[in-house]
Design an enzyme around this catalytic site. Sequence first.
Site, PDB file in Angstrom:
ATOM      1  CD  GLN B 116      31.847  40.257 -23.072  1.00 59.34           C
ATOM      2  OE1 GLN B 116      32.421  40.878 -23.957  1.00 59.34           O
ATOM      3  NE2 GLN B 116      31.304  39.075 -23.294  1.00 59.34           N
ATOM      4  N   GLY B 117      31.398  40.644 -17.918  1.00 57.82           N
ATOM      5  CA  GLY B 117      30.619  39.704 -17.103  1.00 57.82           C
ATOM      6  C   GLY B 117      29.283  39.396 -17.738  1.00 57.82           C
ATOM      7  CB  SER B 119      28.794  33.397 -20.072  1.00 59.71           C
ATOM      8  OG  SER B 119      28.833  33.643 -21.435  1.00 59.71           O
ATOM      9  CB  SER B 151      38.224  36.150 -20.941  1.00 59.53           C
ATOM     10  OG  SER B 151      37.623  34.976 -21.421  1.00 59.53           O
ATOM     11  CD  GLU B 234      33.210  39.852 -28.087  1.00 59.01           C
ATOM     12  OE1 GLU B 234      32.036  39.553 -28.338  1.00 59.01           O
ATOM     13  OE2 GLU B 234      33.888  39.307 -27.203  1.00 59.01           O
ATOM     14  CB  SER B 354      27.084  27.324 -29.493  1.00 61.73           C
ATOM     15  OG  SER B 354      25.728  27.332 -29.875  1.00 61.73           O
TER      16      SER B 354
END
Lengths: 342, 372
Positions: B116-117, B119, B151, B234, B354
Site C-alpha cells: 500500500q503506497g 504515506s 510495508s 482495513e 496517529s
Amino acid sequence: MLAVPTPEQELLADTVRSLGAAVGVRNPQDLDAFQHEKAWAALAGTGLLGLRVRDDGQPEASGVDVMIVAQGLGAQLSPAPFLASAALAIELLELAGADRPLIDAIAAGDAQPGLLLDRGLTGLADITAGDGGVLIGGVHSDHALALRGNQVVRVQGPFGPGGGADLTSRTTRIAPGTELSATGVGEPLTPEAVRRWTALALTLVSADCAGAMRAAVDGVIEYSKQRIAYGVPIASFQALQHLIADAFTACEAAVTTTSYAAWAIDAAEPVEALLAARTAKAWVGAVARNVVETVMQIYGGIGQTWEHISHVYARRALLDVALFGDENYQLDQIFDLRREVG
Amino acid sequence: MDFLDSPEEAEYRAGLRAWLERLTAEHDGPGMSTRDWHRTLYDAGYIGQTWTVEEGGKGLPPTYDVILTQEVARADAPSVPANPNYLGRTIFKFGTEEQKAKFLEPTLNGDIQWCQGFSEPGAGSDLASMRTRAELVGDEWVINGQKLWTSAAHESDWCFLLARSEPDAPRHKGISVFLVDMKTPGVTVRPIRTTDGHEHTCETFWDDVRIPAGNILGRRGGGWPIAMWALQFERGPADLGIVAGLLKGLHKLDAYAREHELDASADVRRAIAKAYVDIRVLDLNSVRQLSNRVAGHAPGSDGPVAKLLWAIGAQSLGHAWLDALGPLALTGADDGHAVSEYFYSRPSSVYGGSAQIQRNLLAQRFLGMPRT
C-alpha cells in the site's frame, strides 16, 4: 456470535431510563428530597428487583439484563440500592438455597437487606473474624447479609447512620469487636457459588460505574458546546477535545468489557466468568478516577462547587472503584486466574 | 447479547480447527512462506469468505472472519492475509471489468501480493498533503516521488499507489489511485530499520516509473474517497489479527517470566495482568464492533475508538516487557528481546493515523465538537 443488545434488552434499558426522576438525581439538591420508599416501590413495580429470582433453577433475567439495569441506574446516579439490596442479595440467597419467602420479600420490595463487606471492601465480611466491616445498601433496613465461613448469615441491626464519600450510596462502618447477632440462611456456599456471586458483584459494580462515567462524559460534552470562552465554544479547543476523546474511549471500553462479563455470568464456566468480571473491574478501576477528574476539569470553576453534579459522579465512581477490590487487587487475582483458565 | 457461537458458527469453527490441526501435523503450517500460506487458506475456501456472492465470496457475516483469526492464532499459524479483504473489495467496487478480470482472482488466491503506497516523508497522518505525482504522457502515466511505511514492499508484486495527478485541484481532489507492477523500471525498494532493530517496513522511490494509462483505478482525481473506502475495511477483522499477535506476545512474556522465576514479584505479576486486561479490552471491542456491523448499525465512532484501544493494548504489552524484566532488559541479559518488544510497540500510536488524529476525528466528527 452477536454481541449487541437484543430488542428486549433495548426495551429494558428504555424502561430504566423512563423511570427518570423517580429513581435518580439530576443535581445534589435532589438528594435531600429523594424519596427512597417511592423509588424502591417504582423498581419493585416494574419487576426490576426480582430479576435474579430463580424459577425452576433458572434466573428470571440474564446477567446481561441485570447489567443493563445497573448501568442505567448508575447513569441516573440512583440512590436506590438496587445492586446490593436486590440483585446481589437475591443472588446470594438463591445460591445458598434460602427459603422462598425471604427471597420473594426482597423481590416485592418489602425487605431491603444490606450487604456487610470486609473493611477493605474486597468482598463479603466473614463475621467469624470479628473484624467488623462496612455495610452497603439496605438504606432503611435493620438487617444485612454476610458470611460465617461459607455459610450465608443474616446479621441483625440496627447499624447506625450511613455516611461516607458517595452521596448516593451511604455506607455504615461496623467497628471491630462489635457483637453481631447472626443466624444462618440456607446451605453453605460451594466454592463455585462464591465465584459466581463474586463475578456478578464485580460485573454490576463495573456496570454502575460505566453508566455513571458515560453520563458524566455526555453531560460535559454538551456543556462544552454551550460554554463560550474567548468568543468560541470551549468544545472547539483541541486540548479539551483530546481529553474528552480519551474519556469517551475509556467509557466505551468499560461498557464492552462489562457486557462480556455480564454475558459470561450465565453462559461461561465460573472461572471464566470470574476472570471476565475481574478484567472488566480492572479496566474500570484503571480509568474511572481519570474520567471523572476530566469531567470536573472541563466544567472548570462550576465543576468545583458543591451544588454542581460533577462531584456526585466522582464520589460514586470513587466508591465503585473500591468496591470488591480496586485495579491492583483485580490484577493480582487475574494473574492467577489466567493460569487456571489456561 | 451473545458472545457465543451460533450452531452454524460452531460447526464452522470445528471444521476449521480440525483442518488447522491436520495441516500443522502434515505440513508444519507455521513454517510456510506468506504466499504459500495465503494459497493454502484460499484453496480451503477461507479467503474472501465474507465477500458477497456477487463479489465471488460466500457471503458469510464478518463474525466468520473473527472465528478465522481466532482459530489461526490458536493454532499458532501465520496471520490471515488482510489484502484480499480491503484491497480486493476496493478493486471490485471501483475497478473496470478489465481490471477485475485481471486482479481479483490472483488477489484472492495469493498470486498477487499487494503493498500500500500511501504515506510519504511529508505526509503521514495528514495524508492528503502527499506530493508524489503522476503525469499523463501519451498513453502512459509517469510517476515520480517517494513513499514511506510501504510495508512488505520488498515481497510484493503490485502496489496500490496514491499519487497527485491533478496538481491544480484542491488537495483532496487531485489524488488518483494507480495499480503499479513493482517490477516496473524506476521502482526502488529500501527496507527501513525501525527502533526495535528489525526491518518491518520499507521506503520506496519512484523515478520516472511508466505504467499503462489503463492502470488508474476509478476516475482521475477520484482517489481520495477510494482510499478512504478501502481503509474502512482495513479496520475490524484486521484488528483481530492484531489481537491474535498481541495475545501470542503476552504468552511469550508469561512463559519467560515463569521460566526465569520473575513472576515471584508482585509488580511483575501486575504488569503482565495489566497487559492482559488492555489486550482483552481490544479483543472484546473488536467483537462488539463487528457484531454491530452484522446487526446493521452504522460504524460511527468505532474506527477511532478501535485504533486508540489498539495502541493502548500494544503499548501496554511493550511496557510489561520492560517492567517485568527491569534491569535485566536494560543490561541485555535477555539478548535485547524485551527492549526490542518495547520499541516494536511504540509506532502503534503513530501508524494508521496517529493517536492525536484519532482523538481529533472522534471529537470533531462523532462527538460534534467543532473544529477551530
